[in-house]
Design a protein around this motif. Sequence first.
Motif, short mmCIF file in Angstrom:
data_model
loop_
_atom_site.label_atom_id
_atom_site.label_comp_id
_atom_site.label_asym_id
_atom_site.label_seq_id
_atom_site.Cartn_x
_atom_site.Cartn_y
_atom_site.Cartn_z
N CYS A 45 39.38 1.51 23.11
CA CYS A 45 40.52 1.17 23.80
C CYS A 45 41.33 -0.18 23.40
O CYS A 45 40.48 -1.10 22.94
N THR A 46 42.31 -0.34 23.22
CA THR A 46 43.00 -1.61 22.71
C THR A 46 43.38 -2.42 23.81
O THR A 46 42.99 -1.95 25.01
N ARG A 47 43.12 -3.84 23.97
CA ARG A 47 43.30 -4.91 24.82
C ARG A 47 44.58 -4.42 25.39
O ARG A 47 44.73 -4.54 27.00
N GLU A 48 45.71 -4.08 24.75
CA GLU A 48 46.92 -3.76 25.60
C GLU A 48 46.74 -2.53 26.42
O GLU A 48 47.30 -2.66 27.70
N ALA A 52 47.52 -2.66 30.80
CA ALA A 52 48.14 -2.01 31.12
C ALA A 52 47.37 -0.86 32.17
O ALA A 52 47.95 -0.70 33.26
N ALA A 53 46.22 -0.43 31.86
CA ALA A 53 45.50 0.36 32.95
C ALA A 53 45.19 -0.45 33.97
O ALA A 53 44.99 0.20 35.21
N LYS A 54 44.67 -1.82 33.92
CA LYS A 54 44.43 -2.80 35.10
C LYS A 54 45.63 -2.74 36.02
O LYS A 54 45.63 -2.73 37.23
N GLN A 55 46.66 -2.97 35.30
CA GLN A 55 47.91 -3.01 36.41
C GLN A 55 48.26 -1.76 37.09
O GLN A 55 48.69 -1.72 38.24
N GLN A 56 48.09 -0.89 36.25
CA GLN A 56 48.37 0.58 36.96
C GLN A 56 47.35 0.77 38.15
O GLN A 56 47.78 1.47 39.39
N PHE A 57 45.98 0.66 37.79
CA PHE A 57 44.93 0.77 38.79
C PHE A 57 45.28 -0.15 40.12
O PHE A 57 45.17 0.52 41.23
N GLN A 82 32.11 -4.76 37.73
CA GLN A 82 32.21 -3.29 38.07
C GLN A 82 33.54 -2.82 38.07
O GLN A 82 33.69 -1.67 37.61
N LEU A 83 34.36 -3.67 38.66
CA LEU A 83 36.02 -3.14 38.54
C LEU A 83 36.45 -3.13 37.51
O LEU A 83 37.12 -2.05 37.09
N LEU A 88 38.43 0.63 32.97
CA LEU A 88 37.97 0.90 31.67
C LEU A 88 37.84 2.34 31.64
O LEU A 88 38.29 3.14 30.53
N ARG A 89 36.92 2.83 32.37
CA ARG A 89 36.48 4.32 32.55
C ARG A 89 37.44 5.14 32.74
O ARG A 89 37.79 6.28 31.98
N LYS A 90 38.43 5.02 33.59
CA LYS A 90 39.54 5.81 33.95
C LYS A 90 40.55 6.11 32.67
O LYS A 90 41.00 6.88 32.17
N LEU A 91 40.73 4.64 31.88
CA LEU A 91 41.49 4.85 30.75
C LEU A 91 40.66 5.77 29.67
O LEU A 91 41.35 6.44 28.99
N LYS A 92 39.64 5.48 29.52
CA LYS A 92 38.79 6.30 28.59
C LYS A 92 39.05 7.76 28.98
O LYS A 92 39.09 8.52 27.84
#
Length: 253
Positions: A45-48, A52-57, A82-83, A88-92
């Motif tokens: 996954c890219t940093r971008e 974006a995944a963190k913000q959506q989470f 852990q958070l 990251l896991r959900k994004l993957k």
Amino acid sequence: MNEILRVGNRTITADELIPLLASYQMLPQLRRELIIDEAIASVDCTREEINAAKQQFLAERQLKSEAELKAWMEYQGLSTNQLEAITLRKLKVEKFKQITWGKKLESYFFQSKSRLDKVIYSLLRTQDIGIAQELYFRIQDKEQTFAEVARQYSQGPEAQTGGLVGPVELSQLHPAMAQILMNSQPGQVVPPNRIGEWFVIVQLEKFVTAQLDDAMKMRLLNELFENWMNEQQKQMMLSANSVDDSSSFSKSA
């Protein structure tokens, strides 16, 4: 004694954990998550994408401030690392779905289209064939509208809507009902048919063709993922049973 968890006054040891998971019927979920971990291990996954995944989470959990996030993490028993791992896991997982089935979606959609199409229809049901025939002729002769007759005589919940049902996917209907509607033209009143305990009169109002839009793509990706997951779990259970059988044979030999 190897303590790994304390809940209230109770201490959970390593030896107790697996039996507890089994007794709470949580082992299938654990197996599922382990299968996912193995599948997404090579997904990059890219940093971008991560940001974006963190913000959506956070948005999905309506965590709008650092204080709310901290309180939520404490309740969940999560550290910052852990958070981040969860996010990251959900994004993957979502990237794994796209990588694995993204190019197959169109063909899968057309294979599945007949069950994804929807219908809006009017329904009238009764357990008396004589009444069903009489009501059918009233509708055909325009003595009363379908809605009027359904409100007055239909014996199902559709009476509350004047017989109107849907939109509903064809796959969700009784096979006989789906077949009747698929062979009907909008506005056509179909004579009484026996379906289960009922005699039904049906009129197709509208045929709603399924579209491969973003919502449908997401649904089909999830469907393909779940089909794959079910197959992986079956293979895991078969492998486990095979090992158990081999072990039992060795002991008896």
